[in-house]
Design a protein around this motif. Structure first.
Motif, PDB file in Angstrom:
ATOM      1  N   GLY A 247       3.962   7.154  -1.950  1.00 54.58           N
ATOM      2  CA  GLY A 247       3.489   5.994  -1.186  1.00 54.58           C
ATOM      3  C   GLY A 247       4.530   5.445  -0.230  1.00 54.58           C
ATOM      4  N   VAL A 248       5.784   5.344  -0.686  1.00 55.90           N
ATOM      5  CA  VAL A 248       6.835   4.782   0.174  1.00 55.90           C
ATOM      6  C   VAL A 248       7.176   5.768   1.295  1.00 55.90           C
ATOM      7  N   SER A 249       7.085   7.077   1.014  1.00 54.66           N
ATOM      8  CA  SER A 249       7.331   8.087   2.055  1.00 54.66           C
ATOM      9  C   SER A 249       6.268   8.010   3.147  1.00 54.66           C
ATOM     10  N   GLN A 250       5.017   7.811   2.740  1.00 52.87           N
ATOM     11  CA  GLN A 250       3.940   7.666   3.729  1.00 52.87           C
ATOM     12  C   GLN A 250       4.165   6.438   4.612  1.00 52.87           C
ATOM     13  N   THR A 251       4.691   5.362   3.994  1.00 50.51           N
ATOM     14  CA  THR A 251       4.952   4.142   4.765  1.00 50.51           C
ATOM     15  C   THR A 251       6.056   4.396   5.779  1.00 50.51           C
ATOM     16  N   LEU A 252       7.096   5.116   5.370  1.00 51.26           N
ATOM     17  CA  LEU A 252       8.197   5.426   6.293  1.00 51.26           C
ATOM     18  C   LEU A 252       7.714   6.302   7.447  1.00 51.26           C
ATOM     19  N   VAL A 253       6.880   7.288   7.138  1.00 55.88           N
ATOM     20  CA  VAL A 253       6.352   8.175   8.191  1.00 55.88           C
ATOM     21  C   VAL A 253       5.580   7.355   9.229  1.00 55.88           C
ATOM     22  N   GLU A 254       4.819   6.368   8.756  1.00 59.44           N
ATOM     23  CA  GLU A 254       4.080   5.481   9.677  1.00 59.44           C
ATOM     24  C   GLU A 254       5.056   4.723  10.586  1.00 59.44           C
ATOM     25  N   VAL A 255       6.133   4.203  10.015  1.00 54.77           N
ATOM     26  CA  VAL A 255       7.137   3.470  10.800  1.00 54.77           C
ATOM     27  C   VAL A 255       7.758   4.389  11.855  1.00 54.77           C
ATOM     28  N   LEU A 256       8.130   5.606  11.450  1.00 49.00           N
ATOM     29  CA  LEU A 256       8.788   6.535  12.381  1.00 49.00           C
ATOM     30  C   LEU A 256       7.835   7.016  13.478  1.00 49.00           C
TER      31      LEU A 256
END
Length: 408
Positions: free
Chosen positions: A330-339
């Motif tokens: 979940g946190v990786s998906q959030t980071l991908v969205e930010v990037l």
């Protein structure tokens, strides 16, 4: 003559316009240390060893997720170079690893490093260096302080909010109970304790015992025996996975029958409940913000299907029943969205700007109704939870989605 002047003027104007548009094209790509046309270098610090090593799987899940993203072409054409070090959950080691990542490896930012004491040890350093300490893997309330620490942001619900939700439940269901609290003797444990007392308000005197333990202790059995002797009928268990499993076992062994409330960070079926024994865990109450991979109600959920597929294909050695794999995903998906939202402006400043402008974002593993929202004045991405009770071999959600906003 006027004609000649006008031609010169037009030519000059055209040249200025051309120069401006060329500069515009050049200005479209902005990089800080750690980012190039082909790569985004991300640092991470995890307790792969030591007393909190059960959480190490979060870093391994993230590595697997970024490998999957890279195999599909990366983010805006750039591959993620994920550099993850072990600190053994030891703050001095965390400082050493953070310096290595920032000064030697020259990462763009440090992402999802785990633990309240470890992150506290590098809090000032990261902000002095103006390097994002992004989506730290701890729910300490202090990560939401954009005014004084603009380079640090949490991700999960904060501990005080979660403890306030338990206090609301206790006041409603067992207002005359006696409460015994076991907590880890550091910022993480004390944050929960503060939230619990604030949530109980005038009835904080319901707490008849507070026992703290050190992460260096091999066992917490003696603390449990001491707490039982107080005659408390509610046991609030503020522990990390290793000690949570010990607590559940010991409570059963000495036949203490309190209402057992366990903090979310140790609610993993795979790494806590199963080792402690399903039979010993019946009726435990906790709170969740993520879907539980052991719960068959999500078997046909599209988001969880994608998670199961990821686990089978990209991280087969991982355990989908370990709640930490869901956190890492979940946190990786959030980071991908930010990037993705950063586009070609991969400066540290823009990474923080995009992280502070998430609107109703949902990863595939959040519980229905829970959304991620941030703003330049609110660095707490998730502030909602739902209560759950352990029954059989899984958690059963009950009640409404509750906001535990501090001050709310």
């Amino acid at each position: 003559m006027p004609v000649a002047i006008s031609r010169v003027a037009i030519a000059s104007a055209a040249f200025v316009l051309l120069a401006a548009s060329s500069n515009g094209a050049l200005a479209q790509k902005k990089y800080d240390t750690g980012a190039t046309d082909t790569e985004i270098k991300i640092g991470n610090i995890m307790p792969y060893s030591g007393p909190a090593s059960a959480y190490g799987v979060i870093g391994k899940t993230e590595q697997a997720y970024f490998n999957k993203i890279n195999a599909a072409g990366g983010i805006n054409g750039r591959k993620i170079n994920f550099i993850s070090y072990d600190d053994g959950y030891s703050p001095p080691k965390t400082v050493e690893q953070a310096r290595k990542l920032v000064e030697s490896d020259e990462v763009l930012f440090v992402f999802n490093s785990l633990g309240t004491p470890p992150n506290s040890a590098i809090h000032k350093y990261m902000n002095a260096k103006k390097v994002p300490q992004l989506f730290v893997a701890t729910g300490a309330t202090k990560w939401n302080d954009p005014k004084d620490f603009p380079w640090t942001m949490g991700w999960q619900p904060n501990y005080q909010s979660e403890a306030r939700i338990y206090a609301k439940y206790i006041l409603k269901e067992k207002p005359d109970a006696k409460i015994a609290v076991l907590y880890q003797n550091d910022d993480y444990g004390k944050d929960y304790l503060k939230g619990l007392k604030d949530g109980l308000g005038a009835k904080a005197s319901m707490i008849v015992a507070e026992e703290s333990y050190e992460t260096t202790e091999p066992t917490i059995d003696n603390h449990i025996v001491k707490l039982k002797a107080t005659g408390a009928d509610i046991f609030i268990d503020i522990t990390t996975p290793k000690f949570a499993a010990q607590a559940i076992k010991k409570v059963a062994e000495i036949e203490w029958k309190p209402l057992h409330i366990l903090n979310n960070v140790s609610a993993s079926v795979g790494s806590v409940i199963k080792p402690a024994g399903y039979e010993n865990s019946q009726g435990i109450i906790s709170a969740a913000y993520l879907k539980d991979a052991s719960d068959p109600q999500w078997d046909n959920d599209p988001g969880m299907k994608a998670f199961y597929e990821f686990m089978a294909k990209d991280f087969p050695e991982g355990n989908k029943l370990d709640g930490s794999t869901v956190v890492g995903y979940g946190v990786s998906q959030t980071l991908v969205e930010v990037l993705k939202n950063c586009g070609d402006d991969l400066t540290r400043e823009n990474v923080m700007k995009q992280a502070a402008n998430l609107k109703d974002f949902r990863t595939e593993v959040l519980l229905p109704g829970i959304k991620i929202n941030t703003s330049p004045t609110d660095f707490a991405p998730i502030s909602q939870l739902q209560l759950m009770k352990f029954k059989g071999e899984k958690w059963e959600l009950f009640g409404d989605i509750i906001s535990g906003d501090v001050g709310g």
